[in-house]
Design a protein around this motif. Sequence first.
Motif, PDB file in Angstrom:
ATOM      1  N   ALA A  10       0.846  -1.191   0.000  1.00 51.26           N
ATOM      2  CA  ALA A  10       0.000   0.000   0.000  1.00 51.26           C
ATOM      3  C   ALA A  10       0.881   1.240   0.000  1.00 51.26           C
ATOM      4  CB  ALA A  10      -0.917   0.002   1.218  1.00 51.26           C
ATOM      5  N   ILE A  11       0.607   2.145  -0.916  1.00 49.66           N
ATOM      6  CA  ILE A  11       1.333   3.411  -0.993  1.00 49.66           C
ATOM      7  C   ILE A  11       0.502   4.472  -0.284  1.00 49.66           C
ATOM      8  CG2 ILE A  11       2.278   5.181  -2.533  1.00 49.66           C
ATOM      9  CD1 ILE A  11       2.402   2.916  -4.692  1.00 49.66           C
ATOM     10  N   GLY A  12       1.042   5.037   0.798  1.00 52.47           N
ATOM     11  CA  GLY A  12       0.334   6.095   1.504  1.00 52.47           C
ATOM     12  C   GLY A  12       0.196   7.301   0.592  1.00 52.47           C
ATOM     13  N   ALA A  13      -1.020   7.589   0.141  1.00 48.12           N
ATOM     14  CA  ALA A  13      -1.245   8.613  -0.888  1.00 48.12           C
ATOM     15  C   ALA A  13      -2.031   9.794  -0.333  1.00 48.12           C
ATOM     16  CB  ALA A  13      -1.985   8.000  -2.079  1.00 48.12           C
ATOM     17  N   SER A  14      -1.399  10.954  -0.338  1.00 47.04           N
ATOM     18  CA  SER A  14      -2.070  12.170   0.127  1.00 47.04           C
ATOM     19  C   SER A  14      -2.438  13.094  -1.021  1.00 47.04           C
ATOM     20  CB  SER A  14      -1.155  12.929   1.096  1.00 47.04           C
ATOM     21  OG  SER A  14      -0.014  13.421   0.403  1.00 47.04           O
ATOM     22  N   ASP A  56      -9.861  18.544  -1.255  1.00 48.28           N
ATOM     23  CA  ASP A  56      -9.309  18.879  -2.570  1.00 48.28           C
ATOM     24  C   ASP A  56      -8.183  17.919  -2.964  1.00 48.28           C
ATOM     25  OD1 ASP A  56     -11.046  21.005  -2.804  1.00 48.28           O
ATOM     26  OD2 ASP A  56      -9.626  22.496  -2.071  1.00 48.28           O
ATOM     27  N   SER A  57      -7.310  17.585  -2.008  1.00 47.98           N
ATOM     28  CA  SER A  57      -6.178  16.713  -2.344  1.00 47.98           C
ATOM     29  C   SER A  57      -6.642  15.297  -2.694  1.00 47.98           C
ATOM     30  CB  SER A  57      -5.169  16.663  -1.183  1.00 47.98           C
ATOM     31  OG  SER A  57      -5.691  15.965  -0.086  1.00 47.98           O
ATOM     32  N   LEU A  58      -7.746  14.852  -2.090  1.00 44.86           N
ATOM     33  CA  LEU A  58      -8.259  13.522  -2.409  1.00 44.86           C
ATOM     34  C   LEU A  58      -8.760  13.430  -3.844  1.00 44.86           C
ATOM     35  CD1 LEU A  58     -10.104  12.477   0.883  1.00 44.86           C
ATOM     36  CD2 LEU A  58      -7.994  11.516  -0.066  1.00 44.86           C
ATOM     37  N   GLU A  59      -9.179  14.561  -4.405  1.00 46.88           N
ATOM     38  CA  GLU A  59      -9.559  14.557  -5.817  1.00 46.88           C
ATOM     39  C   GLU A  59      -8.342  14.266  -6.687  1.00 46.88           C
ATOM     40  OE1 GLU A  59     -12.685  14.682  -7.015  1.00 46.88           O
ATOM     41  OE2 GLU A  59     -13.178  14.583  -4.871  1.00 46.88           O
ATOM     42  N   THR A  60      -7.168  14.779  -6.269  1.00 50.94           N
ATOM     43  CA  THR A  60      -5.922  14.475  -6.970  1.00 50.94           C
ATOM     44  C   THR A  60      -5.603  12.991  -6.861  1.00 50.94           C
ATOM     45  OG1 THR A  60      -5.063  16.686  -6.460  1.00 50.94           O
ATOM     46  CG2 THR A  60      -3.467  15.027  -7.146  1.00 50.94           C
ATOM     47  N   GLN A  80      -5.328   7.476  -9.174  1.00 44.61           N
ATOM     48  CA  GLN A  80      -5.843   6.111  -9.266  1.00 44.61           C
ATOM     49  C   GLN A  80      -6.075   5.724 -10.724  1.00 44.61           C
ATOM     50  OE1 GLN A  80      -9.861   5.707  -7.914  1.00 44.61           O
ATOM     51  NE2 GLN A  80      -9.810   3.480  -7.851  1.00 44.61           N
ATOM     52  N   GLN A  81      -6.653   6.653 -11.481  1.00 43.28           N
ATOM     53  CA  GLN A  81      -6.904   6.403 -12.903  1.00 43.28           C
ATOM     54  C   GLN A  81      -5.601   6.407 -13.701  1.00 43.28           C
ATOM     55  OE1 GLN A  81      -9.980   5.731 -14.090  1.00 43.28           O
ATOM     56  NE2 GLN A  81     -10.923   5.995 -12.076  1.00 43.28           N
ATOM     57  N   GLN A  82      -4.733   7.376 -13.402  1.00 48.46           N
ATOM     58  CA  GLN A  82      -3.492   7.527 -14.163  1.00 48.46           C
ATOM     59  C   GLN A  82      -2.544   6.352 -13.977  1.00 48.46           C
ATOM     60  OE1 GLN A  82      -2.467  11.198 -12.293  1.00 48.46           O
ATOM     61  NE2 GLN A  82      -3.775  12.463 -13.601  1.00 48.46           N
ATOM     62  N   TYR A  83      -2.488   5.801 -12.763  1.00 47.79           N
ATOM     63  CA  TYR A  83      -1.527   4.737 -12.467  1.00 47.79           C
ATOM     64  C   TYR A  83      -2.183   3.354 -12.412  1.00 47.79           C
ATOM     65  CZ  TYR A  83       1.037   8.905 -10.952  1.00 47.79           C
ATOM     66  OH  TYR A  83       1.627  10.147 -10.899  1.00 47.79           O
ATOM     67  N   ASP A  84      -3.500   3.315 -12.609  1.00 49.90           N
ATOM     68  CA  ASP A  84      -4.237   2.054 -12.649  1.00 49.90           C
ATOM     69  C   ASP A  84      -3.982   1.223 -11.388  1.00 49.90           C
ATOM     70  OD1 ASP A  84      -5.955   0.141 -13.703  1.00 49.90           O
ATOM     71  OD2 ASP A  84      -4.347  -0.941 -14.711  1.00 49.90           O
ATOM     72  N   MET A  85      -4.235   1.838 -10.228  1.00 49.69           N
ATOM     73  CA  MET A  85      -4.061   1.151  -8.947  1.00 49.69           C
ATOM     74  C   MET A  85      -5.362   1.222  -8.149  1.00 49.69           C
ATOM     75  SD  MET A  85      -0.400   2.544  -7.538  1.00 49.69           S
ATOM     76  CE  MET A  85       1.072   2.607  -8.564  1.00 49.69           C
ATOM     77  N   PRO A  86      -5.725   0.152  -7.445  1.00 46.59           N
ATOM     78  CA  PRO A  86      -6.887   0.217  -6.552  1.00 46.59           C
ATOM     79  C   PRO A  86      -6.647   1.253  -5.452  1.00 46.59           C
ATOM     80  CG  PRO A  86      -6.181  -2.059  -6.903  1.00 46.59           C
ATOM     81  CD  PRO A  86      -5.094  -1.182  -7.451  1.00 46.59           C
ATOM     82  N   LEU A  87      -7.711   1.937  -5.039  1.00 43.89           N
ATOM     83  CA  LEU A  87      -7.613   2.982  -4.025  1.00 43.89           C
ATOM     84  C   LEU A  87      -8.588   2.713  -2.890  1.00 43.89           C
ATOM     85  CD1 LEU A  87      -6.952   5.861  -2.869  1.00 43.89           C
ATOM     86  CD2 LEU A  87      -8.694   6.746  -4.463  1.00 43.89           C
ATOM     87  N   TYR A 132      -0.202  16.601  -9.076  1.00 45.62           N
ATOM     88  CA  TYR A 132      -0.166  16.552  -7.618  1.00 45.62           C
ATOM     89  C   TYR A 132      -0.731  17.835  -7.017  1.00 45.62           C
ATOM     90  CZ  TYR A 132       4.105  19.484  -7.674  1.00 45.62           C
ATOM     91  OH  TYR A 132       5.009  20.502  -7.858  1.00 45.62           O
ATOM     92  N   PHE A 133      -1.065  17.763  -5.728  1.00 44.40           N
ATOM     93  CA  PHE A 133      -1.682  18.864  -4.987  1.00 44.40           C
ATOM     94  C   PHE A 133      -0.586  19.561  -4.184  1.00 44.40           C
ATOM     95  CE2 PHE A 133      -4.076  20.433  -1.220  1.00 44.40           C
ATOM     96  CZ  PHE A 133      -5.068  21.161  -1.864  1.00 44.40           C
ATOM     97  N   SER A 134      -0.480  20.869  -4.306  1.00 42.87           N
ATOM     98  CA  SER A 134       0.685  21.553  -3.735  1.00 42.87           C
ATOM     99  C   SER A 134       0.397  22.444  -2.531  1.00 42.87           C
ATOM    100  CB  SER A 134       1.360  22.404  -4.819  1.00 42.87           C
ATOM    101  OG  SER A 134       0.443  23.341  -5.358  1.00 42.87           O
ATOM    102  N   THR A 135      -0.839  22.494  -2.061  1.00 42.35           N
ATOM    103  CA  THR A 135      -1.167  23.356  -0.925  1.00 42.35           C
ATOM    104  C   THR A 135      -0.781  22.694   0.397  1.00 42.35           C
ATOM    105  OG1 THR A 135      -3.034  24.299  -2.148  1.00 42.35           O
ATOM    106  CG2 THR A 135      -3.032  24.599   0.243  1.00 42.35           C
ATOM    107  N   GLU A 136      -0.178  23.461   1.307  1.00 42.40           N
ATOM    108  CA  GLU A 136       0.187  22.942   2.625  1.00 42.40           C
ATOM    109  C   GLU A 136      -1.057  22.862   3.516  1.00 42.40           C
ATOM    110  OE1 GLU A 136       3.096  21.864   3.865  1.00 42.40           O
ATOM    111  OE2 GLU A 136       4.056  22.123   1.910  1.00 42.40           O
ATOM    112  N   CYS A 137      -1.010  21.983   4.501  1.00 43.35           N
ATOM    113  CA  CYS A 137      -2.109  21.844   5.449  1.00 43.35           C
ATOM    114  C   CYS A 137      -2.376  23.180   6.139  1.00 43.35           C
ATOM    115  CB  CYS A 137      -1.788  20.777   6.481  1.00 43.35           C
ATOM    116  SG  CYS A 137      -3.055  20.611   7.764  1.00 43.35           S
TER     117      CYS A 137
END
Length: 354
Positions: A55-59, A99-103, A108-115, A228-233
């Motif tokens: 599992a790749i931790g994806a933010s 917003d970052s989850l939309e990225t 998921q679509q671009q890399y063809d990986m289950p999410l 990728y999403f570039s805004t800081e928390c």
Amino acid sequence: MAPKSCALCHNAKAILRRPKTGQQICKDCFFKVFETEVHNTITEAQLFKPGDRVAIGASGGKDSTVLAYVMKTLNERYQYGLQLFLLSIDEGITGYRDDSLETVKRNQQQYDMPLKILSYDELYGWTMDRVVSTIGKKNNCTFCGVFRRQALDRGAAALGVDHIVTGHNADDIAETILMNIMRGDIARLGRCTVICTQGEDTIRRSKPFKYAYEKEIVMYAYFKKLDYFSTECIYSPDAYRGHARAFLKNLEAARPSAVIDIIHSGEAFEVKDEVRATQKAQQTCKRCGYMSSNDLCKACSLLEGLERGMSTAAITDKGRRKLEASGPAPDNLRTIPYFHPPSTAAIDVPVEPR
């Protein structure tokens, strides 16, 4: 003055200077050396074996997006034989995580990986927006860090994976070393440079970007045109880590090798046996079954404080004494679902639709 040629291939025009080495190289050579260094980190540490479910931790941020892309690339190029998944944690931060989850969903679509997405609200009954509205911004990163770590393990256990990889880079690790030195946290200092960790009831977790500079990850994402999403928390500006980060950036400006030098120094630290003997042994939380060094894990303690209106109960001695004086926890207290170790986790679980 004629443009310099690439210091590696000597054919193409050099278009960038590597922050890590100072070499002036072309774009293709940069891609090659960056990917090769990550591959070498993976193979030298023997992070994976064929057939592993990872599992790749994806933010949605630069680190996890580049990690997902590079893991997919290396898995195919070197035939690691891995099954790759994206695992995202929704902390419940409006205007940031939503917003970052939309990225991540596009990745998921671009890399063809289950999410799979697991939320704080689902797991703890609290969002970070609600936590911050209750306690303010002073200690919110403590709550988020503890909740996030356990959420990753629980999400990975639900996926039935063997391994979690995160996008922590060399800068992150150097900052952590500095923070632990400044806090005098011997226990964490002794393990923060370890590339791969695993408790008895937790999933193997590693950092393939341990020696990758943050600036080079940004350059890789830019030249590869990754999404990728570039805004800081929005809640992180007051975090203690920010002071270590500013100090590290000043050191790096004067001496670019400072980042790696600090990591190597951290790796060389040895904790005395008598100090190790004072550290608490790992056990299982009596309430949720997650690993803990006390009767209750940190997440359960933090959640109880929130639920009982004493948010500092698991943070300060004064808060802990106040909680103890208030008596035992009520029977109807909200608790975290019981943690089932990975060996007993089901692997047929729903993931986000593609």
